[in-house]
Design a protein around this motif. Structure first.
Motif, short mmCIF file in Angstrom:
data_model
loop_
_atom_site.label_atom_id
_atom_site.label_comp_id
_atom_site.label_asym_id
_atom_site.label_seq_id
_atom_site.Cartn_x
_atom_site.Cartn_y
_atom_site.Cartn_z
N ALA A 1 0.70 -1.15 0.07
CA ALA A 1 0.06 0.02 -0.14
C ALA A 1 0.86 1.35 0.03
CB ALA A 1 -0.93 -0.16 1.33
N GLY A 2 0.66 2.19 -0.83
CA GLY A 2 1.25 3.39 -0.99
C GLY A 2 2.57 3.37 -1.93
N THR A 3 2.77 2.12 -2.67
CA THR A 3 3.85 2.22 -3.60
C THR A 3 3.72 2.94 -4.76
OG1 THR A 3 4.32 -0.20 -2.96
CG2 THR A 3 5.12 0.40 -5.15
N GLY A 4 2.05 3.03 -5.36
CA GLY A 4 1.91 3.92 -6.47
C GLY A 4 1.10 3.17 -7.55
N LYS A 5 0.70 1.97 -7.08
CA LYS A 5 0.08 1.00 -8.04
C LYS A 5 -1.22 1.83 -8.70
CE LYS A 5 -1.26 -1.81 -4.89
NZ LYS A 5 -0.67 -1.13 -3.54
N GLY A 6 -2.10 2.61 -7.80
CA GLY A 6 -3.22 3.24 -8.62
C GLY A 6 -2.78 4.14 -9.32
N THR A 7 -1.59 4.99 -9.21
CA THR A 7 -1.27 6.21 -10.01
C THR A 7 -0.74 5.50 -11.34
OG1 THR A 7 -0.56 7.27 -7.85
CG2 THR A 7 0.53 7.94 -9.86
N ILE A 8 0.15 4.34 -11.16
CA ILE A 8 0.70 3.70 -12.06
C ILE A 8 -0.29 3.18 -13.44
CG2 ILE A 8 2.11 1.72 -13.04
CD1 ILE A 8 3.65 2.04 -10.07
N ILE B 1 10.50 -1.13 -10.24
CA ILE B 1 10.85 -0.18 -9.33
C ILE B 1 9.96 1.19 -9.28
CG2 ILE B 1 12.52 1.34 -7.83
CD1 ILE B 1 14.45 -0.98 -8.15
N ASN B 2 9.19 1.74 -8.71
CA ASN B 2 8.40 2.98 -8.74
C ASN B 2 9.38 4.02 -8.26
OD1 ASN B 2 6.74 5.03 -9.70
ND2 ASN B 2 5.25 4.38 -7.98
N ASP B 3 10.36 4.69 -8.93
CA ASP B 3 10.98 5.76 -8.39
C ASP B 3 10.61 6.82 -9.19
OD1 ASP B 3 12.89 7.36 -7.44
OD2 ASP B 3 14.69 6.23 -7.69
N ASP B 4 10.93 6.98 -10.41
CA ASP B 4 10.49 7.93 -11.44
C ASP B 4 9.23 7.26 -12.00
OD1 ASP B 4 10.30 10.35 -13.11
OD2 ASP B 4 10.56 8.78 -14.56
N GLY C 1 1.96 10.94 2.87
CA GLY C 1 1.66 12.05 1.90
C GLY C 1 0.28 11.97 1.15
N ARG C 2 -0.25 10.84 0.93
CA ARG C 2 -1.50 10.73 0.31
C ARG C 2 -2.72 11.24 1.22
NH1 ARG C 2 -3.03 4.55 -1.58
NH2 ARG C 2 -3.27 4.18 0.50
N GLY C 3 -2.51 10.98 2.44
CA GLY C 3 -3.39 11.56 3.41
C GLY C 3 -4.77 11.00 3.39
P1 ADP Z 1 -1.29 2.44 -3.97
O1 ADP Z 1 -2.27 2.51 -5.04
O2 ADP Z 1 -0.09 1.61 -4.23
O3 ADP Z 1 -1.66 2.38 -2.38
P2 ADP Z 1 -0.93 5.33 -4.71
O4 ADP Z 1 -0.98 5.27 -6.21
O5 ADP Z 1 -2.29 6.01 -4.05
O6 ADP Z 1 -0.58 4.10 -4.30
O7 ADP Z 1 -0.01 6.41 -4.46
C1 ADP Z 1 0.54 6.66 -3.17
C2 ADP Z 1 1.21 8.08 -3.04
O8 ADP Z 1 2.41 8.05 -3.64
C3 ADP Z 1 0.20 9.04 -3.96
O9 ADP Z 1 0.11 10.36 -3.18
C4 ADP Z 1 0.98 9.45 -5.27
O10 ADP Z 1 0.66 10.66 -5.91
C5 ADP Z 1 2.46 9.25 -4.64
N1 ADP Z 1 3.30 8.31 -6.02
C6 ADP Z 1 2.85 7.54 -6.50
N2 ADP Z 1 4.07 7.25 -7.65
C7 ADP Z 1 4.95 8.06 -7.17
C8 ADP Z 1 6.11 8.43 -7.71
N3 ADP Z 1 6.77 7.62 -8.74
N4 ADP Z 1 6.93 9.26 -7.05
C9 ADP Z 1 6.27 10.17 -6.19
N5 ADP Z 1 5.25 9.93 -5.57
C10 ADP Z 1 4.52 9.27 -6.31
#
Ligand code: ADP
Ligand code: 5GP
Length: 211
Positions: free
Chosen positions: A15-22, A168-171, A137-139
């Motif tokens: 959780a928080g890795t960025g899956k949803g964003t990706i 790896i989700n860095d950039d 940070g997602r809050g």
């Molecule tokens: P998940 O779905 O894995 O729980 P989210 O997609 O909600 O994660 O991302 C968690 C937080 O990290 C969000 O605030 C998102 O904007 C931020 N985030 C995602 N990918 C990156 C990234 N590559 N660099 C910086 N912040 C990121």
């Protein structure tokens, strides 16, 4: 779009890795993906819409879906149920689209057992500290829920080795391109092109007889 069946893709990660964003970047950038919307008994977060982010259901409704075999898999995660509705996934795969399941590991492994051709992708943050920062940070969760999700991440590390690829989700954009590249390459795997090979074989046999 390809004529062959799509690939069933599982994207997991702490959780928080960025899956949803990706996943939303993949859907925005490319048209070969379809996202499966899960059913859950979790309450919606601010901004989440029923039918878009999840199908928000009561525990009774969720159990009815299980009883009707309407879910491809389901799992319990930090006190709530989550499951993948069957119909949409089967329909989209048949249309040749690559279907993304953004699900946790118990569900991922059940899917792989039922459908061995599933591609399991695991996304990680560059470091544990980054993960905590992103989650905070997602809050969207209380301190208590964040703690639970971080402990769950510790348990989950032992399952990573059962996945096919680690990214790896860095950039963000680099990560999205790397995932897309892996998926594209998978389409060229011999075992995923059996129908085409058989068709070509038949054509060659016919040609051979006619000369
Ligand atoms: P998940 O779905 O894995 O729980 P989210 O997609 O909600 O994660 O991302 C968690 C937080 O990290 C969000 O605030 C998102 O904007 C931020 N985030 C995602 N990918 C990156 C990234 N590559 N660099 C910086 N912040 C990121
Ligand atoms: P969240 O509450 O943060 O939206 O999701 C919690 C966890 O449940 C995430 O790891 C997410 O990938 C997973 N999840 C979402 N939908 C499903 C599903 O249909 N099945 C399973 N097994 N896990 C899911």
């Amino acid at each position: 779009m390809r004529m062959s069946r799509g690939i069933l893709l599982v994207i997991s990660g702490f959780a928080g890795t960025g899956k949803g964003t990706i996943v939303s970047e993949l859907l925005d950038k490319y048209d070969n993906y379809a996202l499966s919307v899960s059913a859950t008994t979790r309450k919606p977060r601010p901004g989440e819409v029923d039918g878009v982010h999840y199908f928000f259901r009561t525990v009774d409704e969720f159990q009815e879906m299980i009883a009707k075999d309407a879910l491809l898999e389901y799992a319990e995660y930090v006190g709530n149920f989550y499951g993948t509705p069957r119909g949409y996934v089967e329909q989209q795969l048949a249309l040749g689209r690559d279907v993304i399941l953004e699900i946790e590991m118990q569900g991922a492994l059940k899917i792989k057992e039922k459908f061995p051709e599933t591609l399991l992708l695991f996304v990680v943050p560059p470091s544990a500290e980054t993960l905590k920062e992103r989650l905070q940070g997602r809050g969207t969760e209380s301190k208590e829920v964040i703690e639970k999700r971080l402990s769950r991440a510790v348990e989950e590390t032992s399952y990573i080795r059962q996945y096919d690829y680690l990214v790896i989700n860095d950039d963000l954009q680099t990560c999205v391109e790397e995932l897309h590249g892996i998926i594209q390459s998978e389409h060229f795997r011999i075992s995923r092109n059996e129908t085409f090979i058989e068709k070509l074989e038949t054509q060659l046999r016919k040609l051979d007889k006619s000369v």
